[in-house]
Design a protein around this motif. Structure first.
Motif, mmCIF file in Angstrom:
data_model
loop_
_atom_site.group_PDB
_atom_site.id
_atom_site.type_symbol
_atom_site.label_atom_id
_atom_site.label_comp_id
_atom_site.label_asym_id
_atom_site.label_seq_id
_atom_site.Cartn_x
_atom_site.Cartn_y
_atom_site.Cartn_z
ATOM 1 N N PHE A 1 47.986 38.194 48.609
ATOM 2 C CA PHE A 1 47.101 37.374 47.796
ATOM 3 C C PHE A 1 47.933 36.533 46.840
ATOM 4 O O PHE A 1 49.076 36.856 46.523
ATOM 5 C CB PHE A 1 46.107 38.239 47.009
ATOM 6 C CG PHE A 1 46.742 39.385 46.257
ATOM 7 C CD1 PHE A 1 47.186 39.237 44.947
ATOM 8 C CD2 PHE A 1 46.903 40.628 46.872
ATOM 9 C CE1 PHE A 1 47.771 40.280 44.253
ATOM 10 C CE2 PHE A 1 47.494 41.685 46.190
ATOM 11 C CZ PHE A 1 47.921 41.508 44.879
ATOM 12 N N PHE A 2 47.337 35.444 46.397
ATOM 13 C CA PHE A 2 47.895 34.617 45.333
ATOM 14 C C PHE A 2 47.398 35.149 43.995
ATOM 15 O O PHE A 2 46.240 35.500 43.845
ATOM 16 C CB PHE A 2 47.434 33.173 45.514
ATOM 17 C CG PHE A 2 47.527 32.337 44.264
ATOM 18 C CD1 PHE A 2 48.753 31.951 43.754
ATOM 19 C CD2 PHE A 2 46.377 31.946 43.596
ATOM 20 C CE1 PHE A 2 48.838 31.184 42.605
ATOM 21 C CE2 PHE A 2 46.450 31.169 42.453
ATOM 22 C CZ PHE A 2 47.683 30.794 41.948
ATOM 23 N N GLY A 3 48.288 35.160 43.009
ATOM 24 C CA GLY A 3 47.900 35.592 41.669
ATOM 25 C C GLY A 3 48.140 37.074 41.456
ATOM 26 O O GLY A 3 48.978 37.669 42.125
ATOM 27 N N PRO A 4 47.378 37.707 40.564
ATOM 28 C CA PRO A 4 46.344 37.115 39.723
ATOM 29 C C PRO A 4 46.922 36.223 38.623
ATOM 30 O O PRO A 4 48.035 36.432 38.159
ATOM 31 C CB PRO A 4 45.652 38.340 39.109
ATOM 32 C CG PRO A 4 46.703 39.392 39.088
ATOM 33 C CD PRO A 4 47.543 39.147 40.307
ATOM 34 N N VAL A 5 46.145 35.223 38.246
ATOM 35 C CA VAL A 5 46.507 34.337 37.149
ATOM 36 C C VAL A 5 45.889 34.919 35.880
ATOM 37 O O VAL A 5 44.670 34.990 35.759
ATOM 38 C CB VAL A 5 45.993 32.906 37.405
ATOM 39 C CG1 VAL A 5 46.285 32.005 36.218
ATOM 40 C CG2 VAL A 5 46.615 32.354 38.678
ATOM 41 N N VAL A 6 46.731 35.359 34.950
ATOM 42 C CA VAL A 6 46.227 36.063 33.776
ATOM 43 C C VAL A 6 47.154 35.811 32.591
ATOM 44 O O VAL A 6 48.367 35.673 32.761
ATOM 45 C CB VAL A 6 46.115 37.585 34.060
ATOM 46 C CG1 VAL A 6 47.465 38.187 34.416
ATOM 47 C CG2 VAL A 6 45.473 38.340 32.912
ATOM 48 N N THR A 7 46.572 35.715 31.410
ATOM 49 C CA THR A 7 47.367 35.572 30.197
ATOM 50 C C THR A 7 46.585 36.124 29.008
ATOM 51 O O THR A 7 45.373 35.951 28.939
ATOM 52 C CB THR A 7 47.752 34.103 29.945
ATOM 53 O OG1 THR A 7 48.723 34.046 28.898
ATOM 54 C CG2 THR A 7 46.563 33.240 29.551
#
Length: 209
Positions: free
Chosen positions: A165-171
């Protein structure tokens, strides 16, 4: 001790979002029986066939992106895959929390911190390792398709197929049990047959700590 599950992580040092995810993965590694294995992918390669569609500022960013990934691949080819994690950390700390451009000076500093020879910096302006770079990039992006970016993560699935999978995008990057819970949930949805996407609009940039 349970056997550790390999978690393959493809990164481009240029990407601040991949950097956030990589710091989360290092936190997960402390709390779950996984072992992160680092690999290089390239946003410049990903976008090379559609540069004309991109804004000039992003084209310039892609042009600057070749150097760091070439140096990372050169380091891996010459000194083994174990050097990629420390080198990525040394580059990323300077580029993202540090706010510095990934130029030759920063690359030299990062190589020194990672215990690697300064001569590897010359790879930034050479195509000598581009075949290896393309192979590493294609292995990662081939698992998820061309419509995503970096990072790509892959783990073994129960049926022998890789879950990728791509990501996860998290901040910001979650810490402690919050990091572990996100990992557990990400694996749960990523391993669901036919599952493709969860997404919402970003309303904040990367928050480094």
């Amino acid at each position: 001790m349970p056997e550790k599950t390999p978690a393959d992580f493809w990164f481009d040092p240029l990407c601040p979002w991949a950097w956030m995810t990589s710091r989360w993965m290092l936190e997960v590694e402390k709390l779950r029986p996984i072992e992160v294995r680092w690999h290089v992918m390239s946003l410049a390669l990903l976008n090379e066939k559609r540069l004309d569609e991109l804004p000039e500022s992003y084209r310039e960013l892609m042009a600057r992106g070749w150097g760091p990934v070439r140096v990372c691949v050169a380091a891996e080819q010459e000194h083994g895959s174990a050097v990629l994690g420390p080198l990525y950390t040394a580059l990323g700390n300077r580029a993202h929390p540090g706010g510095r451009e990934l130029d030759r000076e920063v690359i030299l500093e990062a190589l020194a911190e990672a215990g690697l020879p300064a001569s590897l910096a010359d790879a930034a302006d050479s195509d000598a390792y581009d075949a290896a770079l393309r192979a590493s990039h294609e292995e990662g992006i081939g698992l998820v398709g061309q419509e995503v970016g970096t990072p790509v993560i892959a783990v073994p699935g129960a049926d022998g197929e890789r879950i990728a999978f791509f990501g996860p995008v998290v901040t910001p990057a979650p810490k402690g049990e919050a990091a572990a819970r996100l990992w557990d949930g990400t694996l749960m949805v990523a391993s669901t047959p036919g599952f493709f996407e969860i997404k919402r609009t970003r309303d904040v940039g990367p928050l480094f700590d």
